[in-house]
Design an enzyme around this catalytic site. Structure first.
Site, PDB file in Angstrom:
ATOM      1  CG  ASP A 189      -8.278  -0.576   4.900  1.00  0.00           C
ATOM      2  OD1 ASP A 189      -7.616   0.384   5.331  1.00  0.00           O
ATOM      3  OD2 ASP A 189      -9.376  -0.438   4.335  1.00  0.00           O
ATOM      4  CD  GLU A 303      -3.747   5.074   3.558  1.00  0.00           C
ATOM      5  OE1 GLU A 303      -3.242   5.352   2.456  1.00  0.00           O
ATOM      6  OE2 GLU A 303      -4.908   4.668   3.705  1.00  0.00           O
TER       7      GLU A 303
END
Length: 520
Positions: A189, A303
């Site tokens: 992330d 992402e």
């Protein structure tokens, strides 16, 4: 029951199911280890299980030397039926985790595709069984949402002193323990540098969230026309592999079909989008190509996250970002824009829900025009009023990302079991809050928290429902986990009472998942 195990190991029986307590009792008698029944599986005429004897213990029963040689641990000869086997008991080590992933394919993370999904951050490393409980409460036959239990940002890794490999391994042991065999993802992330990418590729992640926030110019909304023109000249045009003239030809005044409407970028809107996100687009393309190079033939998902910025992402800006990333060959499965209103840490959505729904609809239309790809909700935990809107608008094409809310449930557990320790942690968090809040979007205030002196011990868990106290506890996790006098007792308390922690997690995450599941 030894005959039952012998039959399983001989390939004449099926792998034990989730409720096979008898097999677990037999394994406990053989190994002296408390067995997690749902972990038991049979592959390659070898039996694998996970247990606990203080620390986690991996067990392997086999006669296959190649299988046994892949694992580290102590071996003992055992008799099952009329055959002799080797029992290996080893640690939950990185080497054993890697070897187990190679033999049990469902323990290796994989891409999840265009289905609704949930990322469940875990700052302590043993929350996954609670997340699984929540998911399975909706369906034992398959996932209510695709599951990403391994998710931690580089910022969180630094504050918790964990490596990407530790994050992935901890999640894998939780998946193994819980008997979750529906596949899972691993999200590296908020990656910001090539070095971040390399570390997470090496660790085995399959989902990579690139955060170009440091390359976003938040002043673009207020620049004058002459300032915009000057900023445009300074953009990294070589890295963008285009020119201003070409960008104008592609995007200026050209209607983009968004279903029920169309949007054409004016010159001013295009220029503001260029200045605001031009460097961010170049940065995403650079890191994406690094990923392609490092991953080789291994599949992965990307992402793009621009949510942690000061200004809202307009529809025109989303169009610019999606159009230019696509032109540069970037492929992504989800994107997190900066929505209207406030997605603060650990609390419900703050803002006008009607405006948020309209904003969702606009961004979803862009995601369909240039994708399809999922809309991602970052700082997504506890946004209970927003979930029904996201489901209504995006359906399957939504990704919910949570992180610190699992840590808060650990604190809730501690508050109930050791009020004195929790009071000490809360006082420490109050002292650290003004420093630790700097890198987070929060508006909680220490002077609005209830005084501890006025709270009875049984009332302490209710602090986890108080807006200001919740945010203070949420963002000070790094300081708490780096204070030995607090971290040691806290982690040991929660680990010793992990069943209660997992029940608290399950109850909390069911509230997150239910709005995304049909019939709820």
């Amino acid at each position: 029951m030894s005959d039952q195990l012998a039959n399983l190991l001989g390939g004449s029986g099926a792998a034990p199911g989730a409720s096979n307590e008898r097999v677990a009792e037999e394994l406990k008698a053989l190994s002296g280890v408390q067995i997690f029944p749902r972990s038991v599986d049979v592959r390659r005429n070898s039996l694998f299980f996970l247990g606990r004897a203080g620390d986690l213990v991996l067990g392997v029963i086999s006669r296959d030397r190649e299988v046994l040689s892949a694992f580290e641990g102590k071996t003992t000869g055992i008799e099952l039926g009329s055959a002799t086997f080797t029992l290996l008991l080893g640690p939950a080590s990185p080497g054993n985790a890697l070897a187990l992933r190679r033999i049990l394919p469902y323990l290796a993370p994989r891409p999840l595709g265009l289905v609704k999904s949930i990322g469940c951050g875990d700052r302590l490393g043993f929350a996954t069984p609670g997340h699984v409980k929540a998911l399975e409460s909706f369906s034992a036959d398959g996932p209510a949402m695709a599951f990403i239990p391994a998710q931690q940002s580089i910022r969180e890794n630094a504050r918790t002193k964990r490596t990407p490999r530790q994050v992935l391994d901890d999640a894998m042991w939780g998946v193994f323990r819980s008997g979750w065999r529906h596949g899972y993802g691993a999200d590296a992330d908020h990656l910001k540098t090539p070095e971040d990418v390399d570390a997470c590729v090496e660790a085995g992640f399959t989902f990579f969230t690139i955060d170009p926030g440091e390359h976003v110019d938040n002043g673009a909304e207020s620049y004058s026309v002459s300032e915009l023109q000057g900023k445009i000249e300074e953009l990294p045009w070589e890295a963008l592999e285009t020119t201003l003239a070409d960008v104008r030809a592609r995007l200026l005044g050209r209607p983009v079909d968004l279903g029920s409407t169309s949007v054409a970028l004016s010159e001013e809107a295009l220029y503001r989008a260029l200045v605001k996100y031009g460097r961010a687009v170049a940065h995403v393309a650079r890191l994406y190509r690094r990923l392609v190079e490092r991953m080789g033939d291994r599949p992965f998902e990307l992402e793009v996250s621009v949510d942690e910025t000061e200004s809202v992402t307009t529809v025109e800006e989303h169009i610019y970002v999606a159009s230019e990333l696509k032109r540069l060959g970037v492929k992504w499965v989800s994107l997190a824009p900066r929505y209207v209103g406030r997605f603060e840490k650990g609390v419900d959505y703050i803002g006008d829900l009607a405006a948020l729904k309209k904003n969702f609809e606009q961004h979803f239309a862009v995601s369909q025009a240039f994708g399809p790809y999922k809309l991602s909700l970052h700082s997504g935990s506890d946004k209970f009023s927003a979930y029904p809107l996201a489901r209504e608008v995006a359906g399957e094409l939504v990704h919910l990302k949570t992180a610190g809310t699992s840590y808060l449930e650990a604190l809730r557990t501690a508050a109930a079991l050791d009020p004195g320790l929790f009071r000490t942690i809360f006082r420490f968090a109050l002292d650290r809050y003004e420093t630790d809040r700097a890198s987070y979007h929060v508006s909680g205030r220490a002077d609005r928290t209830p005084p501890l002196e006025g709270l009875a011990d049984w009332e302490l868990p209710e602090l986890l429902e108080h807006f200001d106290a919740r945010q203070i506890l949420h963002v000070t996790y790094g300081s708490v986990l780096n204070e030995p006098s607090l971290a040691g007792p806290f982690i040991e308390l929660v680990r010793r009472n992990e069943d209660r922690y997992h029940e608290n997690l399950a109850a909390h995450f069911k509230k997150h998942i239910a709005p995304f599941v049909a019939g709820n």
